[in-house]
Scaffold this motif. Sequence first.
Motif, PDB file in Angstrom:
ATOM      1  N   GLY A   1       0.781  -1.222   0.000  1.00  0.00           N
ATOM      2  CA  GLY A   1       0.000   0.000   0.000  1.00  0.00           C
ATOM      3  C   GLY A   1       0.819   1.280   0.000  1.00  0.00           C
ATOM      4  N   ARG A   2       2.132   1.151   0.180  1.00  0.00           N
ATOM      5  CA  ARG A   2       2.959   2.347   0.160  1.00  0.00           C
ATOM      6  C   ARG A   2       3.541   2.551  -1.228  1.00  0.00           C
ATOM      7  NH1 ARG A   2       6.914   4.343   3.736  1.00  0.00           N
ATOM      8  NH2 ARG A   2       8.305   2.840   2.793  1.00  0.00           N
ATOM      9  N   GLU A   3       3.640   3.799  -1.636  1.00  0.00           N
ATOM     10  CA  GLU A   3       4.201   4.072  -2.951  1.00  0.00           C
ATOM     11  C   GLU A   3       5.510   4.815  -2.802  1.00  0.00           C
ATOM     12  OE1 GLU A   3       1.664   6.047  -5.659  1.00  0.00           O
ATOM     13  OE2 GLU A   3       0.373   4.299  -5.934  1.00  0.00           O
ATOM     14  N   VAL A   4       6.514   4.348  -3.531  1.00  0.00           N
ATOM     15  CA  VAL A   4       7.793   5.028  -3.524  1.00  0.00           C
ATOM     16  C   VAL A   4       8.116   5.408  -4.959  1.00  0.00           C
ATOM     17  CG1 VAL A   4      10.238   4.845  -2.984  1.00  0.00           C
ATOM     18  CG2 VAL A   4       8.562   3.662  -1.556  1.00  0.00           C
ATOM     19  N   THR A   5       8.314   6.698  -5.177  1.00  0.00           N
ATOM     20  CA  THR A   5       8.635   7.153  -6.529  1.00  0.00           C
ATOM     21  C   THR A   5      10.145   7.176  -6.691  1.00  0.00           C
ATOM     22  OG1 THR A   5       6.650   8.495  -6.504  1.00  0.00           O
ATOM     23  CG2 THR A   5       8.265   8.986  -8.211  1.00  0.00           C
ATOM     24  N   ALA A   6      10.647   6.295  -7.577  1.00  0.00           N
ATOM     25  CA  ALA A   6      12.085   6.240  -7.799  1.00  0.00           C
ATOM     26  C   ALA A   6      12.488   7.154  -8.947  1.00  0.00           C
ATOM     27  CB  ALA A   6      12.520   4.810  -8.096  1.00  0.00           C
ATOM     28  N   LEU A   7      11.613   7.250  -9.942  1.00  0.00           N
ATOM     29  CA  LEU A   7      11.875   8.150 -11.064  1.00  0.00           C
ATOM     30  C   LEU A   7      10.638   9.017 -11.251  1.00  0.00           C
ATOM     31  CD1 LEU A   7      13.427   5.761 -13.746  1.00  0.00           C
ATOM     32  CD2 LEU A   7      14.636   7.285 -12.201  1.00  0.00           C
ATOM     33  N   ALA A   8      10.860  10.331 -11.306  1.00  0.00           N
ATOM     34  CA  ALA A   8       9.717  11.227 -11.415  1.00  0.00           C
ATOM     35  C   ALA A   8       9.816  12.045 -12.697  1.00  0.00           C
ATOM     36  CB  ALA A   8       9.656  12.134 -10.185  1.00  0.00           C
ATOM     37  N   GLY A   9       9.802  11.356 -13.840  1.00  0.00           N
ATOM     38  CA  GLY A   9       9.838  12.080 -15.105  1.00  0.00           C
ATOM     39  C   GLY A   9      11.246  12.416 -15.537  1.00  0.00           C
ATOM     40  N   VAL A  10      11.933  11.425 -16.073  1.00  0.00           N
ATOM     41  CA  VAL A  10      13.324  11.650 -16.477  1.00  0.00           C
ATOM     42  C   VAL A  10      13.416  11.693 -18.000  1.00  0.00           C
ATOM     43  CG1 VAL A  10      15.640  10.673 -16.506  1.00  0.00           C
ATOM     44  CG2 VAL A  10      14.287  10.608 -14.404  1.00  0.00           C
ATOM     45  N   ASP A  11      13.973  12.790 -18.508  1.00  0.00           N
ATOM     46  CA  ASP A  11      14.277  12.888 -19.935  1.00  0.00           C
ATOM     47  C   ASP A  11      15.782  12.844 -20.089  1.00  0.00           C
ATOM     48  OD1 ASP A  11      11.611  13.475 -21.180  1.00  0.00           O
ATOM     49  OD2 ASP A  11      11.697  15.074 -19.662  1.00  0.00           O
ATOM     50  N   LEU A  12      16.225  11.862 -20.838  1.00  0.00           N
ATOM     51  CA  LEU A  12      17.665  11.687 -20.999  1.00  0.00           C
ATOM     52  C   LEU A  12      17.933  11.548 -22.484  1.00  0.00           C
ATOM     53  CD1 LEU A  12      19.771  11.303 -18.679  1.00  0.00           C
ATOM     54  CD2 LEU A  12      19.767   8.891 -19.251  1.00  0.00           C
ATOM     55  N   HIS A  13      19.006  12.163 -22.948  1.00  0.00           N
ATOM     56  CA  HIS A  13      19.325  12.007 -24.355  1.00  0.00           C
ATOM     57  C   HIS A  13      20.816  11.749 -24.490  1.00  0.00           C
ATOM     58  CE1 HIS A  13      18.740  12.262 -28.616  1.00  0.00           C
ATOM     59  NE2 HIS A  13      19.770  13.077 -28.690  1.00  0.00           N
ATOM     60  N   VAL A  14      21.146  10.522 -24.843  1.00  0.00           N
ATOM     61  CA  VAL A  14      22.551  10.147 -24.983  1.00  0.00           C
ATOM     62  C   VAL A  14      22.840  10.022 -26.472  1.00  0.00           C
ATOM     63  CG1 VAL A  14      24.319   8.457 -24.387  1.00  0.00           C
ATOM     64  CG2 VAL A  14      22.418   8.876 -22.813  1.00  0.00           C
ATOM     65  N   ARG A  15      23.809  10.820 -26.946  1.00  0.00           N
ATOM     66  CA  ARG A  15      24.097  10.811 -28.383  1.00  0.00           C
ATOM     67  C   ARG A  15      25.032   9.658 -28.742  1.00  0.00           C
ATOM     68  NH1 ARG A  15      26.561  16.381 -28.835  1.00  0.00           N
ATOM     69  NH2 ARG A  15      27.449  15.452 -26.970  1.00  0.00           N
ATOM     70  N   PRO A  16      24.991   9.215 -29.993  1.00  0.00           N
ATOM     71  CA  PRO A  16      25.841   8.095 -30.403  1.00  0.00           C
ATOM     72  C   PRO A  16      27.312   8.414 -30.172  1.00  0.00           C
ATOM     73  CG  PRO A  16      24.265   8.615 -32.130  1.00  0.00           C
ATOM     74  CD  PRO A  16      24.129   9.673 -31.093  1.00  0.00           C
ATOM     75  N   GLY A  17      28.046   7.459 -29.625  1.00  0.00           N
ATOM     76  CA  GLY A  17      29.488   7.589 -29.488  1.00  0.00           C
ATOM     77  C   GLY A  17      29.959   8.382 -28.292  1.00  0.00           C
ATOM     78  N   GLU A  18      29.056   8.821 -27.429  1.00  0.00           N
ATOM     79  CA  GLU A  18      29.538   9.581 -26.277  1.00  0.00           C
ATOM     80  C   GLU A  18      29.509   8.733 -24.994  1.00  0.00           C
ATOM     81  OE1 GLU A  18      27.413  13.090 -25.070  1.00  0.00           O
ATOM     82  OE2 GLU A  18      25.473  12.117 -25.082  1.00  0.00           O
ATOM     83  N   VAL A  19      30.288   9.204 -24.035  1.00  0.00           N
ATOM     84  CA  VAL A  19      30.236   8.593 -22.712  1.00  0.00           C
ATOM     85  C   VAL A  19      29.412   9.519 -21.834  1.00  0.00           C
ATOM     86  CG1 VAL A  19      31.549   7.769 -20.738  1.00  0.00           C
ATOM     87  CG2 VAL A  19      32.511   7.557 -23.032  1.00  0.00           C
TER      88      VAL A  19
END
Lengths: 245, 341
Positions: free
Chosen positions: B15-33
């Motif tokens: 019954g308990r809710e834990v939000t681990a991710l709250a709307g994540v926008d990530l953009h990783v381009r090809p070839g980058e670290v």
Amino acid sequence: MTWDQMQALMWPATQETFQMVGVSAAVTVLLGLPLGVLLVLTDKGGLLANRAVNKAIGFVVNIARSVPFIILMIALISFTRWLVGTSIGWQAATVPLTIGAIPFFARLVETSVREVDRGLVEAVQSMGGSTWTIVRKTLLPEALPGLAASVTTTIITLVSYSAMAGTVGGGGLGTLAVNYGYQRFETAFMWVIVAELVIIVTAVQLLGDFAVRSLANRGRTGGRTRLLGRTPAGPATPDEDVVAS
Amino acid sequence: MITTTDLTKVYRSRGREVTALAGVDLHVRPGEVYGVVGTSGAGKSTLIRCVNMLERPTSGTVTVDGVELTALSGGENRAGKELREARRRIGMVFQHFNLLSSRTVQQNVELPLEIIGLDRTERRRRAAELLDLVGLGDKARSYPNQLSGGQKQRVGIARALAGDPKVLLSDEATSALDPETTRSILRLLRDLNQQLGLTVLLITHEMDVIKSVCDSAALMRGGRVVESGELTDLLAKPGSELARELFPLSEFGTGHAGSTVLEITFQGDTSAQPFVSQLARTYQIDINILGAAVETIAGRMVGRMRVELSGAHQDNVVPIGYLREQGLQVDVLGAADGALA
């Protein structure tokens, strides 16, 4: 009773015990192993999590484990007769032995498989492995030392149960001990048979321990054998990298 | 190469809710670290596990190399065929290596190849190749127990590369290693990124990891990305939290009352200019250097200097303008009262 007389009786009885235990152990592993794995997989958070199936298997296993073996033997007489055509002799005894041992072995398998690090399962999942791949290539190989220990324990239990089966005409060393040692008051003979059972059990245990140790020590250098669970973690070969953990 | 949009993950238990991710926008381009940094509990581990669906996100999408993984059936424990095939093209390395103790090093590397369905000779050839690549060609027949932590992680990396992935996910890969070994593993990741054009998404709680291998970084807190971008841009951004963490000058002196304190950040070519002496000569002012440091971040020289100019801010507007004209980034920390952050 002379030693020669004893030997003449003991040899065929020993063979019967071996056959009885051998056949039931083989069938037990064959059926109990998948059952034990299924108990882990269907459990909450498992790969095939299914509450209903898990509860059902668990219930059957618990019932089967609660019934005293001597009662199980008698209760199964008609089933045994239907399956092997007779209810006496070592062939007949394998039926209740196997049915009694399967749930016992399945629980041991469950414990061993549960001990496999969850991270390994995730690693194989991340490679795109299916549930079957995870079971076959990760859970079973990694649980092998524990499984070997479970087989050892099961065989020893089967030896003692087989002696109990002897009291109701199951054949083997148990029958011999009851017929001669108990009913004919050949106390010395009875003790000889007990001694033989002790030797058999000890031999199985030693063999099993050896198997467990060699499986658990895969990759650990040195000829020393260590007890399972006491093997120190960490590198056996020092080199340029140092382990921090 | 990796894109997540509005990714959320909510755990429900009793019954308990834990939000681990709250709307994540990530953009990783090809070839980058790309490095995601944050304290434990910030949600970065959940994020990386959502990228290959080890955790199925509650909502939002994940696209890796053009495939929308969130659209594929199954997840977490019961992955469908398509998702399993997509996972084969995403390598993953783990903090605790997760090598099979029952298999030799070579057999561990062969495991993903068995899953792909390569035949024995091909598997052997490929495993030998990969082990050479990570510098463990001589350890093929050893068992993981015989290896050190750094060597184990090298095996983990070789295994992750077996399926010829375009993307490598690194879940705190160096957190269980000592600093020296960490450096060698990071160097290996950087080499692989450059040699194979591998895109790397890594999560870590160590700023040093970001500093030494990443092109871009994101800072996570409370299930959100609070700041992200290329490191060189972040360093040039006034008030950047990541830049401050990457390059802390807090231990430097804070100047006298009535003076103006500047923090000057210089990158690449500008670091070669003798701007301090130029400034002093041009404007006939006294400059007191409170502290300075030069570091290599994302493969570029970056320097930061804290200087004190006599007089209040309004007296120093012209010299500050001159510095900015030279391509330097100047942050005015405070003036007059001398009480600085």
